[in-house]
Write a protein that holds these residues in place. Structure first.
Motif, short mmCIF file in Angstrom:
data_model
loop_
_atom_site.label_atom_id
_atom_site.label_comp_id
_atom_site.label_asym_id
_atom_site.label_seq_id
_atom_site.Cartn_x
_atom_site.Cartn_y
_atom_site.Cartn_z
N GLY A 131 0.81 -1.20 0.00
CA GLY A 131 0.00 0.00 0.00
C GLY A 131 0.85 1.26 0.00
N PRO A 132 0.28 2.38 -0.39
CA PRO A 132 1.06 3.63 -0.51
C PRO A 132 1.63 4.15 0.80
N LEU A 133 0.96 3.89 1.92
CA LEU A 133 1.48 4.40 3.19
C LEU A 133 2.78 3.70 3.58
N LEU A 134 2.86 2.41 3.32
CA LEU A 134 4.09 1.67 3.61
C LEU A 134 5.20 2.07 2.64
N ILE A 135 4.83 2.27 1.38
CA ILE A 135 5.81 2.71 0.38
C ILE A 135 6.36 4.08 0.74
N GLU A 136 5.49 4.96 1.18
CA GLU A 136 5.92 6.30 1.60
C GLU A 136 6.92 6.21 2.74
N GLN A 137 6.65 5.34 3.70
CA GLN A 137 7.56 5.16 4.84
C GLN A 137 8.92 4.64 4.39
N GLU A 138 8.92 3.70 3.46
CA GLU A 138 10.18 3.13 2.97
C GLU A 138 10.98 4.17 2.18
N LEU A 139 10.31 5.01 1.41
CA LEU A 139 10.99 6.06 0.66
C LEU A 139 11.60 7.09 1.61
N TYR A 140 10.88 7.40 2.65
CA TYR A 140 11.40 8.35 3.65
C TYR A 140 12.68 7.81 4.28
N GLN A 141 12.67 6.50 4.58
CA GLN A 141 13.85 5.86 5.18
C GLN A 141 15.04 5.88 4.22
N LYS A 142 14.78 5.96 2.93
CA LYS A 142 15.85 6.01 1.94
C LYS A 142 16.31 7.44 1.65
#
Length: 276
Positions: A131-142
Motif C-alpha cells: 500500500g502507498p502508506l508503507l511505500i511512503e515510509q520506505e521512501l522516507y527511510q531512503k
C-alpha cells in the motif's frame, strides 16, 4: 625534479598503469593510476613530476577507485542519494570527496531521487502489492524528500490501491479460515493496514472479499474449532464445559447464532453428552 622513466601496464588489470620515476638512482616506482587519470595527465616518458604532483595524483586515483566502485554499486539497481552516500561512507570516502562524487553522478544523470522514487513506487505496487502508506515510509527511510515522495505517489491512483488491497485480502483470508467472521475481518483489516493501505481502502477490500466468501466458509472453521474445544474442555462437567466451549468459540470471532446452531447439532449427534 623527478621525471617519468618507465610506464607499464598492470598485469592483473589492463586498465591501470604503473608509473616509475628517476630521482637520480634509476627507475623507482611512484604510483599506479587508472586509464582516465592517465589520459587526463597525458603521462609520457621524460615528463617531469613534482613531489606535490605525485601526492595529488595519488589522491585523485583513490577518488577514482571510489567512483568506479560506486558505479558498480549503481549498476545493480537504482539507488537514492542517501544510499549512495552511505555506501561511500562505508568505503571510507571523506565527506567532501563524497559530495564531489555525488555531484559528478548527478551530472551524468546516474543519480536522481525523483526518478528513483517513481520507479520504487511502480515496483512496490506491481510486484509486492504494498500500500502507498508503507511505500511512503520506505521512501522516507531512503532519504527521499516529502516533495519527491508526494510526486512519486501519483503513480499509485486510488483505484489501483483498492485493486491491490482486494487481491492481498483475498489471498490472505485463507490463512484465517479457522476463524469466525468477526475475527477474520478484524485480522484482515489489520493486515491490510500493516501493508500500507489506508483504513478506508482496507475496509472496502475486506467487505468485497466477505461478499465472495462461500456460505459454508465460517461453518467449516467453526466445526474444526469446535472439535478442538470439545477435547480441550471435556474434563469439565457438562454445564461448565459448554460455557467454556462457547466462550472459546466466541473469542475466535464466531457469531452467537452460529455457535448455538453448532451446539444443537453436536447435542443431536451425541458429541456433547449431558451429565447423568
Amino acid at each position: 625534479m623527478p621525471a617519468i622513466s618507465k610506464i607499464t601496464v598492470a598485469k592483473k588489470n589492463k586498465g591501470r598503469f604503473h608509473i616509475y620515476v628517476d630521482r637520480g638512482q634509476g627507475d623507482e616506482y611512484a604510483l599506479t593510476v587508472s586509464e582516465d587519470i592517465f589520459v587526463k595527465w597525458s603521462f609520457s616518458k621524460g615528463m617531469e613530476l613534482s613531489e606535490d604532483d605525485i601526492v595529488k595524483i595519488r589522491e585523485e586515483d583513490v577518488l577514482d577507485k571510489a567512483f568506479q566502485k560506486t558505479l558498480n554499486y549503481l549498476s545493480y539497481r537504482m539507488r537514492s542519494e542517501k544510499e549512495v552516500l552511505q555506501y561511500m561512507k562505508d568505503q571510507e570516502v571523506g565527506e567532501e570527496e563524497a559530495r564531489r562524487l555525488l555531484d559528478r553522478l548527478q551530472d551524468l544523470n546516474l543519480l536522481d531521487d525523483r526518478a528513483f522514487a517513481e520507479a520504487f513506487v511502480r515496483t512496490k505496487k506491481n510486484t509486492q502489492k504494498k500500500g502507498p502508506l508503507l511505500i511512503e515510509q520506505e521512501l522516507y527511510q531512503k532519504g527521499i524528500s516529502q516533495k519527491d515522495i508526494d510526486h512519486a505517489l501519483k503513480e499509485y491512483p486510488e483505484e489501483e490501491e483498492l485493486e491491490n488491497a482486494i487481491k492481498t485480502a483475498s489471498k490472505k483470508q485463507t490463512s484465517y479460515k479457522k476463524e469466525g467472521n468477526r475475527q477474520r475481518k478484524q485480522k484482515l483489516l489489520q493486515f491490510l493496514m500493516q501493508r500500507g493501505f489506508s483504513n478506508g481502502i482496507a475496509k472496502q477490500a475486506v467487505d468485497k472479499c466477505e461478499a465472495e466468501i462461500p456460505e459454508d466458509f465460517e461453518w467449516e472453521g467453526l466445526v474444526k474449532q469446535g472439535e478442538k474445544a470439545i477435547k480441550k474442555f471435556q474434563k469439565y462437567e457438562a454445564w461448565e464445559r459448554d460455557q467454556r466451549i462457547k466462550q472459546y468459540l466466541y473469542q475466535r470471532g464466531f457469531s452467537g447464532d452460529s455457535i448455538e446452531a453448532w451446539f444443537s447439532k453436536m447435542k443431536e449427534e451425541g458429541s456433547l453428552a449431558e451429565d447423568e
